[in-house]
Design an enzyme around this catalytic site. Structure first.
Site: not given
Ligand code: NAI
Length: 255
Positions: A65, A92, A178, A182, A213
């Protein structure tokens, strides 16, 4: 430590039990790296790791975490004991703060009415968590002949893009949580890159694009594999690759 282990590349991806992080883990494993799935929930981490192992990857779960210093330290200890070093760190893990809503609908982040606790919580994960994890893992990264750090940012971080009233992000609601988190992550990327340049540790930020996602309630139009590609590209840079940069699949993203 065996000869094989000493030369086996090891990558840690935070928040990799699902979404873009899991996609990156899958692609790095396909390249032959040992991949560590950082996950808050050990069961979900192990499920993801088992699925990727079933596909032939050397993939393991690490409970992590990013907002919990004890968890971060324990994860670093586990990685050191089990693998001895780290070649790639992909920061990530991230949250939008608005639950599973698309950024267009994040009314609770509009600057004039946002709850300060929301801003704090988003920065805690997206910014402070990156400092905690990076610093805990640096000792292990320094044992790699070619360490790479990738910070997963967003096009919403770009001041150039978001300040343009006719630009591609103009439809998004203004956000006090948000987007600024970033942007701060981008700033942090440059500062780490500047400190670590002399040690030949390449540090870059990436914008994966709008990916389908949970974080946007599956409104994104790119697949996880498409979004993860840029993470993997920056995680596998050659020695003469860039540092202190910000990249999307299309190339450099303006700050
Ligand atoms: P998601 O919600 O599917 O995955 C996010 C992951 O981060 C999950 O596995 C969640 O459990 C984990 N997480 C959250 N808080 C946490 C913590 N305190 N400790 C450990 N793990 C933690 O979302 P997604 O879309 O896959 O996002 C991944 C990254 O990509 C993020 O940083 C997000 O901001 C970034 N992003 C996503 C975009 C999109 O269109 N989906 C666009 C631009 C950036």
């Amino acid at each position: 430590m065996s000869e094989r282990t000493a030369h086996q590349k090891v990558a840690l991806v935070t928040g990799a039990n699902k979404g873009i992080g899991r996609g990156a883990a899958e692609q790095l494993a396909a390249l032959g790296m040992t991949v560590l799935i950082g996950s808050r929930d050990p069961r979900r981490g192990e499920e993801a790791a088992a699925a990727l192992r079933a596909a032939g990857g050397d993939v393991h779960a690490v409970t992590l975490d990013v907002t919990d210093e004890a968890s971060v330290q324990e994860a670093a200890k586990q990685v050191e004991e089990r693998f001895g070093h780290l070649d790639v760190l992909i920061n990530n893990a991230g949250i939008t703060g608005s639950g599973q809503v698309s950024p267009e609908d994040a009314y609770d982040q509009v600057p004039s009415s946002v709850e300060l606790d929301m801003v704090r919580a988003v920065f805690e994960t997206n910014v402070f968590g990156v400092v905690a994890v990076t610093n805990a893992m640096l000792l292990l990264l320094r044992r790699s002949p070619a360490p790479r750090i990738v910070n997963v940012s967003s096009h919403a971080a770009s001041l150039t893009i978001t300040a343009d009233p006719d630009g591609p992000m103009a439809a998004l609601l203004p956000s006090a949580a948000y987007s600024p988190s970033k942007t701060a992550l981008n700033a942090l990327t440059v500062q780490y890159a500047n400190e670590l340049r002399k040690d030949r540790i390449l540090v870059n930020a990436v914008a994966p694009g709008f990916v389908d996602t949970d974080s946007n309630n599956h409104t994104g139009f790119l697949t996880v594999a498409q979004g993860a590609a840029v993470l993997v590209r920056l995680a596998t840079l050659d020695a003469d690759g860039p540092t202190a940069g910000f990249f999307g699949d299309e190339g450099p993203v303006p700050w």
